[in-house]
Scaffold this motif. Structure first.
Motif, short mmCIF file in Angstrom:
data_model
loop_
_atom_site.label_atom_id
_atom_site.label_comp_id
_atom_site.label_asym_id
_atom_site.label_seq_id
_atom_site.Cartn_x
_atom_site.Cartn_y
_atom_site.Cartn_z
N ILE A 249 -15.87 22.21 13.44
CA ILE A 249 -15.16 21.99 12.07
C ILE A 249 -15.20 20.28 11.90
N HIS A 250 -15.66 20.10 10.61
CA HIS A 250 -15.78 18.61 10.31
C HIS A 250 -14.64 18.40 9.26
N ARG A 251 -14.10 17.14 9.66
CA ARG A 251 -12.73 17.12 8.67
C ARG A 251 -12.55 15.48 8.72
N ALA A 252 -11.98 15.03 7.62
CA ALA A 252 -11.61 13.65 7.19
C ALA A 252 -10.15 13.91 6.68
N ILE A 253 -9.31 13.08 6.90
CA ILE A 253 -8.01 13.09 6.50
C ILE A 253 -7.61 12.22 5.22
N LEU A 254 -7.88 11.10 5.37
CA LEU A 254 -8.12 10.04 4.20
C LEU A 254 -9.15 10.00 3.43
N GLY A 255 -10.41 10.46 4.02
CA GLY A 255 -11.46 10.68 3.23
C GLY A 255 -12.30 9.47 3.75
N SER A 256 -12.22 8.19 2.97
CA SER A 256 -12.81 7.07 3.61
C SER A 256 -11.73 6.09 3.44
N LEU A 257 -11.85 5.06 4.37
CA LEU A 257 -10.92 4.08 4.20
C LEU A 257 -11.09 3.26 2.90
N GLU A 258 -12.26 2.91 2.45
CA GLU A 258 -12.37 2.15 1.29
C GLU A 258 -11.78 2.85 0.14
N ARG A 259 -12.20 3.96 -0.20
CA ARG A 259 -11.71 4.70 -1.02
C ARG A 259 -10.10 4.96 -1.17
N PHE A 260 -9.73 5.20 0.20
CA PHE A 260 -8.30 5.24 0.28
C PHE A 260 -7.36 4.04 0.17
N PHE A 261 -7.99 2.85 0.43
CA PHE A 261 -7.61 1.60 0.21
C PHE A 261 -7.35 1.50 -1.39
N GLY A 262 -8.59 1.91 -2.04
CA GLY A 262 -8.40 1.76 -3.68
C GLY A 262 -7.25 2.56 -4.24
N ILE A 263 -7.07 3.85 -3.61
CA ILE A 263 -6.13 4.48 -4.10
C ILE A 263 -4.69 4.10 -3.73
N LEU A 264 -4.50 3.50 -2.57
CA LEU A 264 -3.23 2.92 -2.35
C LEU A 264 -2.92 1.73 -3.11
N ILE A 265 -4.11 0.81 -3.32
CA ILE A 265 -3.55 -0.21 -4.33
C ILE A 265 -3.09 0.08 -5.59
N GLU A 266 -3.53 1.15 -6.03
CA GLU A 266 -3.16 1.59 -7.52
C GLU A 266 -1.90 2.45 -7.26
N HIS A 267 -1.82 3.31 -6.28
CA HIS A 267 -0.64 3.94 -6.15
C HIS A 267 0.72 2.96 -6.06
N TYR A 268 0.56 1.98 -5.25
CA TYR A 268 1.61 1.01 -4.98
C TYR A 268 1.63 -0.02 -5.84
N LYS A 269 0.67 -0.17 -6.82
CA LYS A 269 0.46 -1.23 -7.64
C LYS A 269 0.26 -2.56 -7.00
N GLY A 270 -0.31 -2.46 -5.74
CA GLY A 270 -0.42 -3.79 -5.07
C GLY A 270 1.17 -4.50 -4.49
N ASN A 271 2.07 -3.35 -4.59
CA ASN A 271 3.18 -3.82 -4.04
C ASN A 271 3.15 -2.92 -2.63
N PHE A 272 2.74 -3.34 -1.57
CA PHE A 272 2.62 -2.60 -0.36
C PHE A 272 3.83 -2.36 0.21
N PRO A 273 4.00 -1.37 1.02
CA PRO A 273 5.31 -1.46 1.94
C PRO A 273 5.21 -2.45 3.01
N LEU A 274 6.29 -2.54 3.39
CA LEU A 274 6.28 -3.87 4.34
C LEU A 274 5.30 -3.61 5.36
N TRP A 275 4.94 -2.41 6.33
CA TRP A 275 4.17 -2.24 7.19
C TRP A 275 2.57 -2.55 6.90
#
Length: 594
Positions: free
Chosen positions: A463-489
């Motif tokens: 079984i080959h699996r990735a959860i977040l996909g890639s860190l770069e891409r997931f980072f990009g998604i997070l930036i847009e999802h949070y609009k740059g307002n990252f949660p504290l952690w």
RNA sequence: GCCAGCGUAGCUCAGCGGUAGAGCAACUGAUUCGUAAUCAGUGGGUCGGAGGUUCGAAUCCUCUCGCUGGCUCCA
């Protein structure tokens, strides 16, 4: 990615054949577009013009490109044609008749379509002098098309064939009410504000550099702080879930990619390079390395399952036109893992991966998922019974998790069935992250075995699996999802300490050191600026907590807390603040609830 | 890769054939200040790169690199 904005009209429930549906409106708007283009630019050939998820488009064949000014003129003409309230009527012609008609109008693309798709009777729609080969249905007249806007023009291949002629595609959108149109335009505006490429510059998170190369990400310190948290979290979750960690090289002899079949079948490989007469290749995937670790010794049925994870950086030659910020790059880090297991462990292993994926994605605040199960395509490798067993295991695992899913029949990759999970972000857009794929091909090509209870060699499931996909891409998604307002952690700077006057600097520094010892990312802004200025700076950097310290705070061993986007929260004891913020960080709270 | 558009200071942009500009940011000085911009001054650009046209090019042309919107691709 798909721009999954939900239709807000409420007049459609996916019923494409109701005369009131958005789909019909947009399809009619597409006709109106083509009508206007033919009015203004005689001799243009029309291709196809369907309604799409957020609007419509129409393809045109014309020597000259459409300019932005042309677009304006076309839109103006559309409004005139709409105001004229021209009836839209269906006409049915004999196929031969229809072909002659379109031939006479010089619409060769349409003739091609009619010849291919038309039955004995061909359905067409007419509005004034504009006639289109079309199944319909359409609105009764152009007057009903009131709230629309042309958005962009781009190239598109006729019938999606790269070797065929290239058409110009004009995109637009249409709604039943001004309010719906405004909402949609507002959504586009909001998406621009959230664009990770914009925020990446503003917040100093990452960059690309012409000298370094396209699609190669440079993580800045602030992006690095976020990545570090992502990686820690990822490792901890995987450790807890029974994974072990591998580290493998970025290059390997071309031979390994010959064995894996990548050289033959995978198009995104960089050209190999030579050293000491041996050909090497940048890795586009991690699998062969993990497989080689597996093969480094004999494996017993008792050893399985083996769960091996790696944040493996891979390089793929993506064609220049497809690169897009962090979302499509040439060098990226997969949160990869390979699970080697026996058939009787398959369902359990897949269930675990799904649980892990859900747990992790929910941590980031994603709560809506679209799950897809892709089954055996026509061309495939592996044994039919393995496909069936694996597909069954995937289904059972999804059902065990109570997830509703869509089956993409025959859409699996040739080497095995798979589950894809897409998340919905804060704007309702879908992004694919998690993928869980069975691989019968590599298991075979590398001749993977384990010794069974019977003392005989058996083929393990891979079984080959990735959860977040890639860190770069997931980072990009997070930036847009949070609009740059990252949660504290995740916030690169968690605390900004602002002394009011120079005499408060020492206290500020003491706090800073204390916070750092507690593992917080804190900074002191001791510039000789007014407090309002420093607050503005911290707010613009989207620092979650801003601590103002003056005479009162020094005297009370306190801070005055201001929470990003919330405002002044008043004075709080330092110990109390520390306790609260550490708790919020530990819980990976999405909001800062002081 | 294909079609189209765009590359001027760290950022946002003006200038579009006649000596490179503004705002913000940066730096220096003054101000020691209580919840989103204190004042004054200074520095900063081979106008993405290369070639060409011209007396003269950021401006016009060609090529090239990069970015953007799509298409195609993402076994």
């Amino acid at each position: 990615m798909s721009q999954g904005k939900k239709e807000s009209s409420g007049k459609t429930k996916g019923d494409g054949h109701s005369i009131n549906s958005l789909e019909v409106l947009r399809h009619s708007a597409a006709h109106l577009l083509a009508h206007a283009v033919l009015d203004l630019f005689p001799g243009t050939q029309v291709g196809i013009g369907p309604a799409v998820e957020n609007g419509f488009y129409y393809d045109f064949l014309r020597d000259k490109p459409f300019t932005p000014e042309d677009l304006q003129a076309i839109e103006k003409r559309m409004r005139e044609l709409a105001a004229a309230d021209i009836p839209i009527e269906k006409i049915v012609l004999d196929k031969k008749e229809a072909i002659e008609l379109f031939q006479k109008m010089g619409q060769k693309l349409k003739v091609e379509l009619i010849e291919e798709k038309g039955g004995d009777q061909v359905s067409c729609y007419r509005q004034d002098n504009f006639i289109d080969f079309c199944l319909g249905p359409h609105l009764p007249s152009t007057g009903a098309i009131k709230y629309f806007k042309l958005l962009s023009v781009s190239g598109a291949y006729w019938r999606g064939d790269e070797s065929g002629p290239q058409l110009q595609r004009i995109y637009g959108t249409a709604f039943f009410t001004q309010e719906d149109l405004d909402n949609y335009l507002h959504f586009l505006e909001e998406a621009r504000h959230r664009d990770h490429r914009r925020l990446g510059v503003d917040l100093d998170l990452f960059s690309f550099n012409e000298l370094v190369g396209p699609g190669l990400v440079l993580w800045h310190p602030k992006g690095g702080a976020i990545r570090r948290e992502l990686e820690h979290y990822w490792q901890e979750e995987h450790f807890q879930d029974g994974y072990e960690f591998l580290y493998t090289p970025h290059i390997a002899k071309l031979d390994v990619w010959r064995t894996s079949g990548h050289v033959e079948f995978y198009e995104a490989m960089y050209p190999p390079f030579q050293s000491e007469g041996i050909e090497y290749e940048l890795k586009p995937m991690n699998c062969p390395f993990h497989i080689m670790v597996y093969k480094s010794r004999l494996r017993s049925y008792r050893d399985l399952p083996l769960r091996w994870a790696e944040l493996g950086t891979v390089y793929r030659y993506e064609r220049s036109g497809v690169l897009h910020g962090l979302l499509r790059v040439r060098g990226f880090t997969q949160d990869d893992a390979h699970i080697f297991c026996r058939g009787d462990q398959l369902e359990e292993e897949i269930t675990r991966v799904i649980s892990l994926a859900m747990r992790m994605l929910q941590t980031f605040g994603f709560s809506e998922f679209d799950v897809f199960l892709s089954t055996r395509p026509e061309k495939y490798v592996g044994r039919l019974e393995d496909w069936e067993k694996a597909t069954e295991a995937l289904k059972k695992a999804l059902e065990a998790k109570g997830l509703s899913y869509q089956i993409d029949e025959g859409e699996g990759v040739f080497y095995g069935p798979k589950i894809d999970i897409k998340i919905k972000d804060a704007l309702g857009r879908s992004w694919q992250c998690t993928t869980i794929q069975l691989d019968f091909n590599l298991a075979e090509r590398f001749d993977l075995n384990y010794t069974g209870e019977d003392g005989q060699p058996h083929r393990p499931f891979l079984i080959h699996r990735a959860i977040l996909g890639s860190l770069e891409r997931f980072f990009g998604i997070l930036i847009e999802h949070y609009k740059g307002n990252f949660p504290l952690w995740l916030a690169p700077v968690q605390v900004s300490i602002l002394p009011i006057a120079d005499r408060h600097n020492e206290y500020a520094e003491q706090l800073d050191q204390r916070f750092r010892r507690e593992g917080l990312r804190s900074v002191v802004n001791a510039r000789r600026e007014k407090i309002g200025h420093k607050i503005r700076e911290a707010e613009m950097e989207k620092v979650p907590t801003i601590l103002i310290v003056g005479d009162k705070e020094v005297a009370n061993e306190s801070v005055s807390l201001r929470v990003h986007t919330v405002g002044d929260k008043g004075e709080i004891k330092v110990s109390k603040f520390l306790e609260k913020i550490k708790n919020l960080i530990k819980n990976k709270s999405i909001t800062y609830d002081f």
